[in-house]
Write a protein that holds these residues in place. Sequence first.
Motif, short mmCIF file in Angstrom:
data_model
loop_
_atom_site.label_atom_id
_atom_site.label_comp_id
_atom_site.label_asym_id
_atom_site.label_seq_id
_atom_site.Cartn_x
_atom_site.Cartn_y
_atom_site.Cartn_z
N ALA A 146 0.83 -1.21 0.00
CA ALA A 146 0.00 0.00 0.00
C ALA A 146 0.86 1.25 0.00
O ALA A 146 0.51 2.26 -0.63
CB ALA A 146 -0.94 -0.01 1.20
N LEU A 147 2.00 1.21 0.70
CA LEU A 147 2.89 2.37 0.71
C LEU A 147 3.53 2.61 -0.65
O LEU A 147 3.90 3.72 -0.99
CB LEU A 147 3.99 2.19 1.76
N GLN A 194 9.77 3.95 -3.28
CA GLN A 194 10.41 3.48 -4.51
C GLN A 194 11.62 2.62 -4.19
O GLN A 194 12.17 2.67 -3.08
CB GLN A 194 10.83 4.67 -5.37
N ARG A 195 12.05 1.85 -5.18
CA ARG A 195 13.21 0.99 -5.02
C ARG A 195 14.40 1.81 -4.52
O ARG A 195 14.66 2.90 -5.02
CB ARG A 195 13.57 0.31 -6.33
N GLY A 196 15.09 1.29 -3.54
CA GLY A 196 16.25 1.97 -2.98
C GLY A 196 15.94 2.84 -1.78
O GLY A 196 16.87 3.25 -1.06
N ASP A 197 14.66 3.16 -1.56
CA ASP A 197 14.30 3.90 -0.36
C ASP A 197 14.63 3.06 0.88
O ASP A 197 14.47 1.83 0.87
CB ASP A 197 12.82 4.25 -0.35
N GLU A 198 15.05 3.73 1.93
CA GLU A 198 15.51 3.02 3.13
C GLU A 198 14.40 2.91 4.18
O GLU A 198 13.65 3.86 4.40
CB GLU A 198 16.71 3.74 3.74
N VAL A 199 14.33 1.74 4.79
CA VAL A 199 13.38 1.47 5.87
C VAL A 199 14.15 0.91 7.05
O VAL A 199 14.86 -0.10 6.92
CB VAL A 199 12.27 0.50 5.44
N ILE A 200 14.03 1.55 8.20
CA ILE A 200 14.75 1.12 9.40
C ILE A 200 13.98 -0.01 10.08
O ILE A 200 12.77 0.09 10.30
CB ILE A 200 14.94 2.30 10.37
N ALA A 225 11.96 -6.15 1.10
CA ALA A 225 12.93 -6.55 0.08
C ALA A 225 12.26 -6.86 -1.24
O ALA A 225 12.79 -6.54 -2.32
CB ALA A 225 13.71 -7.77 0.57
N GLN A 226 11.09 -7.48 -1.19
CA GLN A 226 10.40 -7.85 -2.43
C GLN A 226 9.93 -6.63 -3.21
O GLN A 226 9.69 -6.73 -4.42
CB GLN A 226 9.22 -8.79 -2.08
N TYR A 227 9.80 -5.50 -2.55
CA TYR A 227 9.47 -4.26 -3.25
C TYR A 227 10.71 -3.39 -3.51
O TYR A 227 10.59 -2.22 -3.86
CB TYR A 227 8.42 -3.47 -2.47
N ARG A 238 17.76 9.26 2.57
CA ARG A 238 17.00 8.24 1.82
C ARG A 238 16.00 7.50 2.70
O ARG A 238 15.23 6.69 2.19
CB ARG A 238 17.97 7.21 1.21
N THR A 239 16.00 7.76 4.00
CA THR A 239 15.09 7.06 4.89
C THR A 239 13.65 7.51 4.64
O THR A 239 13.37 8.70 4.62
CB THR A 239 15.45 7.31 6.36
N ARG A 240 12.75 6.55 4.47
CA ARG A 240 11.35 6.86 4.23
C ARG A 240 10.42 6.30 5.30
O ARG A 240 9.29 6.76 5.43
CB ARG A 240 10.91 6.32 2.86
N ALA A 241 10.88 5.28 6.03
CA ALA A 241 9.96 4.62 6.96
C ALA A 241 10.72 3.92 8.08
O ALA A 241 11.91 3.61 7.95
CB ALA A 241 9.08 3.61 6.22
#
Length: 363
Positions: free
Chosen positions: A37-38, A47-53, A67-69, A97-100
């Motif tokens: 959904a995000l 988007q690909r490459g965006d960082e999630v902690i 990872a699958q996205y 680059r952190t988004r979430a």
Amino acid sequence: MGPEVAAYEREFAQHFGARFGVMVNSGSSANLLAVAALVVDPRFALQRGDEVIVPAVSWATTYFPLAQYGLKLVFVDVDISTLNIDVAQVREAITPRTRAIFAVNLLGNPAELTVLRSIAVEHDLVLLEDNCESLGAMLDGKAAGTFGLMGTFSSFFSHHISTMEGGMILTDDEQLSQELTSLRAHGWTRELPDDNLVHSKSGDPLEDLFRFVLPGYNVRPLEMSGAIGREQVRKVPSIVRGRRQNAESFKDAFADCEHVLIQEERGESSWFGFSMVLNGALAGRRAEVANAFREAGVDVRPIVGGNFTKNPVMSYLDAIVPNDLPVADRVHEDGLFIGNHHFPINEQIRAVRKIVDRVADGN
């Protein structure tokens, strides 16, 4: 799916204080759809490459949907007391680059969700909650799983409530709830209201029932699972109360035990299970302790996935892994947990303490 699933979604959301619930076939699928959904929602559009902690200790399906996205996993260590993500290290891990942040409430214990939400607001980040192990937990008067933009729950047969297989996503955001509904079933518009926020309907059933607008899945739950869930959610207060009573017995039994570290409660844990990080004379002897438990008929598990970065699957994941994850390593090498239930298990808890003491004494 049918009216029982729809009623369960409403009743579950109402019980935990959220506006919308979307039921799926598992907690793992709930995580998958929350991430999806995000990606598809134009307001977030990860988007690909965006960082999630993410915390270094969790279950596999916290990580795999990211990872699958094509999202980059940024692992940070956990706190040895609570076993949840270390908020100080979350702050240090944030980059442009952190988004979430994908917080995990481990073994029933809420993470520092109020602080994490403040960090997310401060840095314009999305906060998600994997609450699959912590249904019924509370922090600062609010239900775990409702602090973030979306929170996920599991009703697998070994969890707090059971629909045999099942999961739920809670959100207060109507557009996300509709996107989740579409993603759940093929990405079509069939289950969406006529006036919706995803894609307009024409009024022609041949079009509206077979129009595909999002890259969806088929992770629909069964109607029977919804019916079972409706009965289960009514029992949540008594189930959590029983688990918390057992936890008091567990804490009393191990209060003076120098051989293990037990989980420090934040807010009101719903105590999925009882973790033990081996200490002192038992450090480095996890296999010995686990064998003693098994010989006594006590089922035992690692603490969730331990330090997940030690798994061979990491070769498939785009990830940033610190050189040192000392707490996660300790959990990985010396951590284990035993189950809890909502009926009294005081005698079993005392027996567990005796086993620990016997192994520590070399008997």
